[in-house]
Design an enzyme around this catalytic site. Structure first.
Site, mmCIF file in Angstrom:
data_model
loop_
_atom_site.group_PDB
_atom_site.id
_atom_site.type_symbol
_atom_site.label_atom_id
_atom_site.label_comp_id
_atom_site.label_asym_id
_atom_site.label_seq_id
_atom_site.Cartn_x
_atom_site.Cartn_y
_atom_site.Cartn_z
ATOM 1 C CE LYS A 488 6.997 0.520 -22.851
ATOM 2 N NZ LYS A 488 7.788 1.595 -23.329
ATOM 3 C CE1 TYR A 715 2.243 1.012 11.755
ATOM 4 C CE2 TYR A 715 1.479 0.791 9.478
ATOM 5 C CZ TYR A 715 1.950 0.263 10.589
ATOM 6 O OH TYR A 715 2.409 -1.334 10.678
#
Length: 820
Positions: A488, A715
């Site tokens: 999965k 940043y």
């Protein structure tokens, strides 16, 4: 070629069944999937901790194999009345005995190579450098084990004039067996290091074991700058060896007097002769010098050696599956070419079921002078057997022999340049393309031309490591216990079909996905293994019916909706479902009081068939919760048996996950589910030493800068340089799956043998690393996750689990699959 009766006389089996005493054997095989010429194959049914070759005998007989060496009682095989069986105590020892007998038939010089690293590279380079002077036989790929070496030596025939065989060991007392098979006349010891140290008390013990290969050799090439090697070979027990040492010592046989480093090459003076090596890294220089010294010993003049050194290029030593243009894939196997490595590569190509069209791009063989028309006809039949639909051959010999090939679509070119000029007119859409070439043809140019040009960051998935992990867990369960591979979320982020093909190739019983669309994708790419959909939803039942997907059913609402869907398909008389029981985790599942009603509904509907009953352990890895885990197992057993007793057909049971397989062997039932353990991660200490890391997330440096003290990075100015520093920018950010929690020194990457901290905030598409004190430049490789900084270790730093990091790696990061 030997008759089976001659082999029986040689190995003296404990018992035998001989139907055809004149059956001729030309192929020795231990892998049931790689049989090319079944009528001439002798199959060795080898039992290991992780597999058992006897399981595949029935299928092999159906495919035409009629000669077997087995260790199980012959009564198990009497139904195969037209096959020959030789029962022995140890199939591997018999394989080695046959190969040793075969080796004794030849008196050609044989080079034996061992060491901690570099064996395969030195072998491949020597094969290339000596191809014009000798007809060389060598190990295919890295066939250097207790099984690989005898199969390699069996290739020797009367046309060969030189053997080059590498030998690898991992435990004491293994090398003597390989020495008896290879019987080298010339030895090369590449080096001694930490690789394969687990079963040795120290490097000296490991060195002595490796030197056993040369007990009866005439001469030995090695670097005596290594103090351990230098001291050991001074021992009197090696006095019969001609020691062809090279290095900077005053008593080196070949003395290095000078070394000059240039940007792309290195010049080394040996005994006043200069040799130009086309590498600058120490490992490649060491490997090239081992090859150069051998040529010096063989009396090649320095100018010729330099010409041959110029041929050398890096050797990848692995097949890679790369996404290509036009919805195709490329299997890059360009580092060597001989018949046996071609068979191995074609076998791997055949396992790629997602694209039915198969294309082979191949060059002339390295030892082309020894090939007859019959050999090329055999190659044609090999291509036919492997369903090659498009054949592209490069080289003057293939060009001359093209009339011997009758592939539906085929092209022949004298040179690589001719193919490159013409390649756009060849239809390579939705095709699996195997590229297999001798080094001198530089087929890496073709790979570069065909592959998708995408992100500079890639996720490399080592399929060999995945299969190692699969085999480890197989060794923990009974042979009859089936395995569900949890695939999965795109195999926990590692990709899907290319990885699943390898699992199917190794006879996985079931696949499990989370949602219907995942299963549909696999079916659309020709995966035929049974698939369980764990997150089955009512609106997708129609699609599940159409694509032969098997739903998990965990409540009456979904069971009722499935019945309505099946009512629209009266042609379906038996549709597999998987019943989920809630044993205490309290997510999905039926409870004990629901079971009588569940049984009644299923028994009344002949379209429904319960394939399995399962549940999920809440804390299988946690010893503190063992009493609860055992309660869950007992509860599950009671409920599952209640259901099974009401049906006449067999119903599988499964409750164990990866940790459960390791910790609760008595609860294997008929099936287990293998998830994160398959991908190399386990919280269980005893498992960790057996598992291999399959994941390498890597990128490269795009810019290098000096940052003055006091300047900020990234940043929000969260990082201020306390002193001048050198930084590098790498093109990976949180949009690629690099967690922002690793910002500002929490995380680090691996660059040129050193760790480099992440500095500043990780951006969407890039990050900055501190490379102060690291010799690194634009274009250098950066390992984000790898053997030195595994996913589980990184996850621990930021209070996450490996699942989260793996499944977070963006789909924009290309997956490249490698096979060692």
């Amino acid at each position: 070629m030997l008759e089976i009766s001659k082999i029986a006389d040689l190995i003296k089996p404990e018992k035998s069944i001989i139907f055809d005493a004149q059956s001729n054997i030309s192929e020795l095989c231990f892998d049931s999937r790689s049989v090319s010429f079944p009528a001439q194959t002798l199959f060795f049914a080898i039992k290991t901790d992780k597999n058992d070759g006897h399981r595949y005998i029935e299928d092999l007989v159906k495919r035409g194999v009629l000669n077997f060496v087995v260790t199980e009682p012959l009564d198990n095989f009497r139904q195969y009345s037209q096959a020959n069986f030789l029962q022995v105590r140890d199939a591997v020892e018999v394989l080695q005995e046959i190969a040793s007998f075969h080796r004794n038939e030849f008196s050609i010089p044989v080079i034996g190579i061992t060491g901690s690293n570099g064996k395969t590279i030195v072998k491949e380079w020597l094969s290339l450098m000596l191809a014009d002077d000798y007809n060389v036989v060598k190990n295919p790929n890295s066939y250097n084990s207790q099984i690989g070496v005898p199969v390699s030596v069996w290739q020797m025939n009367k046309n060969h004039t030189l053997g080059i065989f590498e030998a690898g060991i991992s435990k004491p007392d293994e090398m003597i067996k390989l020495a008896q098979i290879i019987q080298p006349t010339i030895g090369i010891l590449t080096n001694i290091g930490e690789a394969h140290s687990r079963f040795f008390k120290d490097n000296h013990e490991k060195l002595v074991e490796k030197l056993t290969l040369f007990n009866n050799a005439d001469s030995l090439i090695y670097c005596d700058d290594n103090e351990l090697i230098y001291r050991e070979l001074k021992d009197s027990k090696y006095e019969k060896l001609l020691k062809l040492s090279w290095g900077t010592r005053s008593d080196s046989f070949y003395k290095i007097s000078n070394r000059k480093n240039f940007k792309n090459y290195t010049v080394i003076d040996i005994d006043n002769q200069s040799f130009m090596i086309p590498f600058v890294d120490s490992a490649s220089i060491e490997n090239a010098l081992n090859a150069a010294v051998l040529l010096l010993f063989l009396k090649f003049p320095a100018p010729i050696i330099n010409q041959k050194l110029a041929l050398l290029t890096p050797v990848s030593m692995r097949m890679e599956i790369i996404e290509a243009l036009n919805q195709s894939i490329v299997i890059n196997d360009t580092y060597s070419l001989d018949i046996n490595s071609l068979r191995i590569a074609l076998d791997f190509l055949n396992s790629q079921v997602q694209l039915p069209d198969k294309c082979l791009i191949i060059s002339d063989f390295e030892q082309v002078s020894s090939f007859s028309d019959a050999d090329y006809e055999d190659i044609f039949h090999l291509l036919e057997k492997n369903n090659i639909t498009r054949f592209i051959a490069v080289g003057k010999i293939f060009f001359q022999k093209q009339k011997l090939f009758k592939i539906k679509e085929q092209y022949f070119y004298s040179t690589t340049d001719e193919l490159i000029k013409d390649i756009d007119r060849i239809n390579l859409q939705q095709t699996s393309i195997l590229i297999k070439g001798a080094r001198s043809f530089h087929f890496e140019r073709i790979v570069d031309l065909l592959k998708m040009k995408t992100h500079q960051t890639i996720l490399s998935v080592n399929l060999s490591a995945i299969i190692n992990n699969l085999n480890y867990y197989k060794s923990l369960i009974k042979p009859s216990t089936k395995i569900v591979a949890m695939v999965k979320a795109l195999c926990y982020g590692l990709g899907d079909v290319e990885l699943i093909n390898e699992l199917s190739y190794h006879n996985i019983d079931y696949l499990a996905v989370a949602y219907t669309d995942e299963g549909v994708r696999l079916r659309n790419r020709n995966v035929i293994t049974p698939i369980i959909v764990l997150g089955a939803e009512a609106h997708s039942f129609e699609k599940m019916v159409n694509y032969s997907l098997e739903p998990e059913i965990y409540n009456f609402y979904y069971l009722n909706q499935l019945e309505k869907t099946l009512a629209l398909h009266p042609e379906i008389t038996s549709f597999n479902i998987h019943i989920k029981i809630d044993t205490g985790m309290h997510r999905l599942g039926f409870e004990k009081q629901d079971i009588p009603k569940l049984i009644e509904i299923v028994k009344q509907n002949p379209q429904l068939k319960i394939a399995s009953i399962f549940s999920h352990l809440a804390a299988a890895e946690d010893e503190k919760e063992d009493s609860f885990s055992k309660h869950q197992i007992n509860y599950f057993t009671e409920v599952a048996d209640q259901i099974r007793n009401c049906f006449s057909y067999p119903i599988l049971r499964h409750i164990l996950n990866s940790s459960g397989i390791s910790r609760f062997p008595d609860a294997q039932f008929e099936m287990v589910r293998l998830g994160i353990g398959l991908y190399g991660y386990s919280p269980i200490e005893k498992d960790k030493m057996h598992l291999m890391n399959p994941v390498t997330l890597k990128t490269l440096i795009t810019q290098v800068k000096k940052i003055p003290a006091g300047d900020s990075i990234g940043y929000n100015r969260t990082f201020i340089a306390e002193k001048e520093m050198k930084v590098a920018i790498i093109p990976i950010g949180y949009a690629d799956g690099l967690p922002r929690e690793l910002s500002n020194g929490v995380g680090e990457v691996y660059v040129n043998g050193a760790f480099a901290p992440l500095v500043g905030k990780i951006s969407m598409d890039m990050a900055v690393i501190d490379i102060s004190g690291i010799n690194a430049f634009v274009g250098d490789e950066v390992i984000v996750y790898g053997d030195m900084n595994t996913v589980d270790k990184v996850a621990l730093k930021i209070n996450k689990i490996p699942y989260e990091l793996l499944t977070s790696i963006s789909r924009r990061v290309p997956r490249v699959y490698v096979m060692e």
